[in-house]
Motif scaffolding. Structure first.
Motif, PDB file in Angstrom:
ATOM      1  N   GLY A  91       0.793  -0.800   0.145  1.00  0.00           N
ATOM      2  CA  GLY A  91      -0.496  -0.598  -0.207  1.00  0.00           C
ATOM      3  C   GLY A  91       0.907   1.067   0.249  1.00  0.00           C
ATOM      4  N   ALA A  92       2.272   0.852   0.520  1.00  0.00           N
ATOM      5  CA  ALA A  92       3.443   2.022   0.222  1.00  0.00           C
ATOM      6  C   ALA A  92       3.147   2.813  -0.648  1.00  0.00           C
ATOM      7  CB  ALA A  92       4.645   2.198   1.212  1.00  0.00           C
ATOM      8  N   PHE A  93       2.708   1.686  -2.187  1.00  0.00           N
ATOM      9  CA  PHE A  93       3.123   2.410  -3.791  1.00  0.00           C
ATOM     10  C   PHE A  93       1.535   3.112  -3.872  1.00  0.00           C
ATOM     11  CE2 PHE A  93       0.659   1.533  -7.831  1.00  0.00           C
ATOM     12  CZ  PHE A  93       1.506   2.467  -8.318  1.00  0.00           C
ATOM     13  N   GLY A  94       0.404   3.028  -3.280  1.00  0.00           N
ATOM     14  CA  GLY A  94      -0.470   4.004  -3.566  1.00  0.00           C
ATOM     15  C   GLY A  94      -0.638   4.840  -3.077  1.00  0.00           C
ATOM     16  N   ALA A  95      -0.085   4.837  -1.838  1.00  0.00           N
ATOM     17  CA  ALA A  95       0.261   6.216  -0.132  1.00  0.00           C
ATOM     18  C   ALA A  95       0.998   7.457  -1.720  1.00  0.00           C
ATOM     19  CB  ALA A  95       0.496   5.824   0.638  1.00  0.00           C
ATOM     20  N   GLY A  96       2.369   6.588  -2.383  1.00  0.00           N
ATOM     21  CA  GLY A  96       3.017   7.738  -2.432  1.00  0.00           C
ATOM     22  C   GLY A  96       2.627   8.031  -4.004  1.00  0.00           C
ATOM     23  N   LEU A  97       2.597   7.379  -4.475  1.00  0.00           N
ATOM     24  CA  LEU A  97       1.134   7.643  -5.411  1.00  0.00           C
ATOM     25  C   LEU A  97       0.405   8.983  -5.625  1.00  0.00           C
ATOM     26  CD1 LEU A  97      -0.021   5.594  -9.098  1.00  0.00           C
ATOM     27  CD2 LEU A  97      -1.476   7.590  -7.944  1.00  0.00           C
ATOM     28  N   MET A  98      -0.775   8.445  -4.403  1.00  0.00           N
ATOM     29  CA  MET A  98      -1.115   9.681  -4.163  1.00  0.00           C
ATOM     30  C   MET A  98      -1.094  10.852  -4.127  1.00  0.00           C
ATOM     31  SD  MET A  98      -4.625   8.184  -4.505  1.00  0.00           S
ATOM     32  CE  MET A  98      -5.596  10.133  -4.179  1.00  0.00           C
ATOM     33  N   ILE A  99       0.262  11.198  -2.935  1.00  0.00           N
ATOM     34  CA  ILE A  99       0.691  12.446  -2.688  1.00  0.00           C
ATOM     35  C   ILE A  99       1.839  12.560  -3.776  1.00  0.00           C
ATOM     36  CG2 ILE A  99       2.619  13.496  -0.654  1.00  0.00           C
ATOM     37  CD1 ILE A  99       1.607  11.125   0.903  1.00  0.00           C
ATOM     38  N   GLY A 100       2.224  11.764  -4.309  1.00  0.00           N
ATOM     39  CA  GLY A 100       3.339  12.997  -5.943  1.00  0.00           C
ATOM     40  C   GLY A 100       1.403  13.301  -6.627  1.00  0.00           C
ATOM     41  N   TRP A 101       0.586  12.767  -6.450  1.00  0.00           N
ATOM     42  CA  TRP A 101      -0.254  12.677  -7.645  1.00  0.00           C
ATOM     43  C   TRP A 101      -0.752  14.807  -7.130  1.00  0.00           C
ATOM     44  CZ3 TRP A 101      -5.652  10.221  -8.782  1.00  0.00           C
ATOM     45  CH2 TRP A 101      -5.971  10.203  -9.188  1.00  0.00           C
ATOM     46  N   THR A 102      -1.133  14.813  -5.685  1.00  0.00           N
ATOM     47  CA  THR A 102      -1.335  16.456  -5.151  1.00  0.00           C
ATOM     48  C   THR A 102      -0.456  17.222  -5.354  1.00  0.00           C
ATOM     49  OG1 THR A 102      -2.141  15.213  -3.697  1.00  0.00           O
ATOM     50  CG2 THR A 102      -1.421  17.560  -2.730  1.00  0.00           C
ATOM     51  N   ALA A 103       1.521  16.894  -5.588  1.00  0.00           N
ATOM     52  CA  ALA A 103       2.291  17.513  -5.965  1.00  0.00           C
ATOM     53  C   ALA A 103       2.379  17.883  -7.830  1.00  0.00           C
ATOM     54  CB  ALA A 103       3.282  16.889  -6.245  1.00  0.00           C
ATOM     55  N   TYR A 369       8.770   5.173  -5.133  1.00  0.00           N
ATOM     56  CA  TYR A 369       8.670   4.726  -6.499  1.00  0.00           C
ATOM     57  C   TYR A 369       7.118   5.536  -7.002  1.00  0.00           C
ATOM     58  CZ  TYR A 369       7.446   1.245 -10.171  1.00  0.00           C
ATOM     59  OH  TYR A 369       7.044   0.690 -11.464  1.00  0.00           O
ATOM     60  N   GLY A 370       5.968   5.404  -5.912  1.00  0.00           N
ATOM     61  CA  GLY A 370       4.870   5.378  -6.226  1.00  0.00           C
ATOM     62  C   GLY A 370       4.602   7.046  -6.478  1.00  0.00           C
ATOM     63  N   TYR A 371       5.759   7.673  -5.985  1.00  0.00           N
ATOM     64  CA  TYR A 371       5.554   9.322  -5.949  1.00  0.00           C
ATOM     65  C   TYR A 371       6.192  10.063  -7.405  1.00  0.00           C
ATOM     66  CZ  TYR A 371       6.423  13.977  -4.687  1.00  0.00           C
ATOM     67  OH  TYR A 371       6.045  15.512  -4.222  1.00  0.00           O
ATOM     68  N   ARG A 372       7.389   8.836  -7.725  1.00  0.00           N
ATOM     69  CA  ARG A 372       8.266   9.073  -9.236  1.00  0.00           C
ATOM     70  C   ARG A 372       7.080   8.665  -9.982  1.00  0.00           C
ATOM     71  NH1 ARG A 372      12.532   6.992  -6.566  1.00  0.00           N
ATOM     72  NH2 ARG A 372      11.673   4.904  -7.378  1.00  0.00           N
ATOM     73  N   GLU A 373       6.605   7.489  -9.837  1.00  0.00           N
ATOM     74  CA  GLU A 373       5.615   7.343 -11.239  1.00  0.00           C
ATOM     75  C   GLU A 373       4.947   8.039 -11.671  1.00  0.00           C
ATOM     76  OE1 GLU A 373       5.362   4.181 -13.046  1.00  0.00           O
ATOM     77  OE2 GLU A 373       7.557   4.886 -12.484  1.00  0.00           O
ATOM     78  N   ILE A 374       4.203   8.784 -10.348  1.00  0.00           N
ATOM     79  CA  ILE A 374       3.306   9.109 -11.481  1.00  0.00           C
ATOM     80  C   ILE A 374       3.927  11.351 -12.072  1.00  0.00           C
ATOM     81  CG2 ILE A 374       2.158  10.540  -9.000  1.00  0.00           C
ATOM     82  CD1 ILE A 374      -0.263   9.986 -10.829  1.00  0.00           C
ATOM     83  N   ARG A 375       4.255  11.832 -11.281  1.00  0.00           N
ATOM     84  CA  ARG A 375       5.154  12.581 -10.839  1.00  0.00           C
ATOM     85  C   ARG A 375       5.805  13.187 -12.561  1.00  0.00           C
ATOM     86  NH1 ARG A 375      11.018  13.589  -7.974  1.00  0.00           N
ATOM     87  NH2 ARG A 375      11.786  11.614 -10.257  1.00  0.00           N
ATOM     88  N   ASP A 376       6.217  11.972 -12.914  1.00  0.00           N
ATOM     89  CA  ASP A 376       6.803  11.503 -13.646  1.00  0.00           C
ATOM     90  C   ASP A 376       6.201  11.111 -15.210  1.00  0.00           C
ATOM     91  OD1 ASP A 376       9.284  12.665 -12.705  1.00  0.00           O
ATOM     92  OD2 ASP A 376      10.274  10.415 -12.799  1.00  0.00           O
ATOM     93  N   GLY A 377       5.398  10.906 -15.198  1.00  0.00           N
ATOM     94  CA  GLY A 377       3.658  10.925 -16.454  1.00  0.00           C
ATOM     95  C   GLY A 377       3.639   9.664 -16.545  1.00  0.00           C
ATOM     96  N   ARG A 378       4.028   8.073 -15.691  1.00  0.00           N
ATOM     97  CA  ARG A 378       4.226   7.379 -16.145  1.00  0.00           C
ATOM     98  C   ARG A 378       3.376   6.179 -15.567  1.00  0.00           C
ATOM     99  NH1 ARG A 378       9.676   7.865 -15.044  1.00  0.00           N
ATOM    100  NH2 ARG A 378       9.556   6.682 -13.069  1.00  0.00           N
ATOM    101  N   ALA A 379       2.445   6.922 -14.333  1.00  0.00           N
ATOM    102  CA  ALA A 379       1.581   5.289 -13.839  1.00  0.00           C
ATOM    103  C   ALA A 379       0.484   5.395 -14.136  1.00  0.00           C
ATOM    104  CB  ALA A 379       1.142   6.796 -12.452  1.00  0.00           C
ATOM    105  N   TRP A 380      -0.354   5.626 -14.719  1.00  0.00           N
ATOM    106  CA  TRP A 380      -1.653   5.533 -15.687  1.00  0.00           C
ATOM    107  C   TRP A 380      -1.252   4.727 -17.368  1.00  0.00           C
ATOM    108  CZ3 TRP A 380      -4.244   5.666 -11.673  1.00  0.00           C
ATOM    109  CH2 TRP A 380      -4.459   6.009 -10.890  1.00  0.00           C
ATOM    110  N   HIS A 381      -2.274   3.389 -16.981  1.00  0.00           N
ATOM    111  CA  HIS A 381      -2.320   2.735 -18.129  1.00  0.00           C
ATOM    112  C   HIS A 381      -3.778   2.984 -18.875  1.00  0.00           C
ATOM    113  CE1 HIS A 381       2.703   1.953 -17.506  1.00  0.00           C
ATOM    114  NE2 HIS A 381       1.319   1.921 -16.097  1.00  0.00           N
ATOM    115  N   LYS A 382      -3.913   2.704 -20.151  1.00  0.00           N
ATOM    116  CA  LYS A 382      -5.391   2.693 -20.384  1.00  0.00           C
ATOM    117  C   LYS A 382      -5.149   1.198 -20.538  1.00  0.00           C
ATOM    118  CE  LYS A 382      -6.923   7.119 -21.056  1.00  0.00           C
ATOM    119  NZ  LYS A 382      -7.814   6.818 -20.212  1.00  0.00           N
TER     120      LYS A 382
END
Length: 408
Positions: A91-103, A369-382
């Motif tokens: 779940g640390a991945f999802g937490a990092g992603l959410m906070i990176g999304w805010t950024a 890792y989750g934070y970087r994935e969304i910050r760098d635009g790699r998180a979402w897959h269609k």
């Protein structure tokens, strides 16, 4: 040898195990209403009508809130959905992603948030928005095993309800799922937003979806305590963590339900496939974000030829397959209903060592890792990775056939 076996049988017969109240009769499962709140929960495998009615009421509350704010309801704004899966310390991945999304400045306010297991712990923070990012970060970057569980002896496998005592987790939940958070959830519910948490009714073998906003606005003196129990139940890995017993009453008779990790049936959910979002009766753009707190590629490893190793490996394989099926199900249901689908998951490029459950160094690395994935635009897959690979193979085959046709 015979004497030893007889002695062991006598010893086992004399040992006690945790007691519980009578189980709800199967025919009365849906009549049981904890705290007497009629729209508190829904059965994902049951009649979809109650959930459709709740969605219709939520839409009416949303329209009223928009009008009160001086906004037009002639064209409703997009509805953003978020589904957060189970995955334990992943779940640390999802937490990092959410906070990176805010950024990034692009994180939306969600019309509906759903959570299962560790996703249930993330879901309230995600639902309430960036103001709770600091708490979410704290939960997933400072936890250690002793703040989650206390190990029991091997005898617990026979004489207790789990291999670990999760009183520490209950204390963590109580710290963050406090009255202030609960009241905030209630206020957002009044605006037409929904926070839904999944558990498994182990007695009935049925998936339960809890409507947390309805609980928060009920005014019942035991509502906050039940909220905490629901979060704990959704995280109760069967056999590993203690189940949660919930008291219910039917026709004056008292019963107890046993609830465990929602992931025992589904590791994530958006909404039941029996519901088509168009049934709510309003045209609007809908966007779904799915966070899978796990990898979706095979975890290859050599399995030792020992009973415990084979059984453990088989269970992990079943869980992995179940998670992949959940991802596929949400994809195809979203496509059926015209919902824009976006999936995030732990990629094969994440390779940090995991020395044990809830290791803080591992969780910090996964958070980053989750934070970087969304910050760098790699998180979402269609498209889910398995389906994407199949499409790529079909495209290559088609291109090859066309090339062969040109050269013949």
């Amino acid at each position: 040898m015979l004497i030893a076996l007889v002695g062991l049988s006598i010893a086992l017969a004399g040992c006690s195990h945790p007691d519980r109240g009578p189980v709800v009769p199967y025919t009365d499962t849906e009549r049981a209403q904890p705290l007497g709140i009629p729209n508190l929960r829904f059965y994902a495998d049951g009649d979809p009508a109650p959930m459709i009615e709740e969605a219709t009421r939520a839409l009416a509350r949303e329209k009223a809130a928009l009008q009160a704010a001086g906004q037009s309801i002639a064209q409703l704004p997009p509805a953003y959905y978020l589904a957060v899966s189970g995955g334990g310390d992943n779940g640390a991945f999802g937490a990092g992603l959410m906070i990176g999304w805010t950024a990034t400045g692009t994180r939306p306010s969600f019309k509906m948030v759903t959570g299962v297991s560790t996703g249930a712990l993330i879901a309230p923070f995600a639902f309430l928005g960036p103001d709770h990012d600091a708490e979410l970060r704290e939960v997933y970057t400072t936890l250690t095993p002793d703040r989650i569980f206390r190990r029991r002896s091997l005898a617990a496998a026979l004489f207790n309800d789990a291999m670990a005592d999760t009183t520490p987790l209950a204390e963590v939940i109580a710290k963050y799922a406090n009255q202030q958070m609960f009241d905030e959830i209630g206020r957002e519910y009044d605006k037409g937003r929904l926070l839904l948490i999944g558990t498994t009714d182990l007695d009935a073998q049925r998936p339960v979806i809890w409507n947390i906003g309805a609980l928060a606005t009920s005014g019942h003196p035991k509502a906050l305590d039940l909220f905490r129990k629901i979060l704990r139940a959704s995280s109760a890995i069967p056999g590993a963590f203690e189940p949660v017993l919930l008291d219910v009453e039917i026709d004056g008779r008292k019963y107890q339900e046993m609830h465990v990790d929602g992931g025992a049936i589904a590791q994530l959910f958006l909404y039941p496939p029996t519901i088509e979002v168009g049934q709510v009766g309003v045209e609007r753009r809908r966007i779904a974000y799915i966070i899978r707190n796990s990898r979706l590629d095979p975890d290859h490893a050599q399995t030792e030829r020992r009973t415990i190793n084979i059984a453990s490996r088989a269970i992990s394989t079943m869980l992995a397959a179940s998670g992949q099926n959940d991802v596929m199900r949400t994809y195809f249901v979203s496509r059926r209903d015209g919902v824009d689908y976006n999936l995030a998951y732990i990629g094969a490029d994440f390779s940090a060592d995991r020395p044990g459950e809830f290791d803080p160094v591992y969780m910090q690395a996964l958070f980053d890792y989750g934070y970087r994935e969304i910050r760098d635009g790699r998180a979402w897959h269609k498209v889910p990775p398995g389906l994407r690979a199949a499409r790529a193979r079909r495209a290559d085959t088609s291109a090859g056939d066309q090339q062969d046709g040109r050269t013949q």
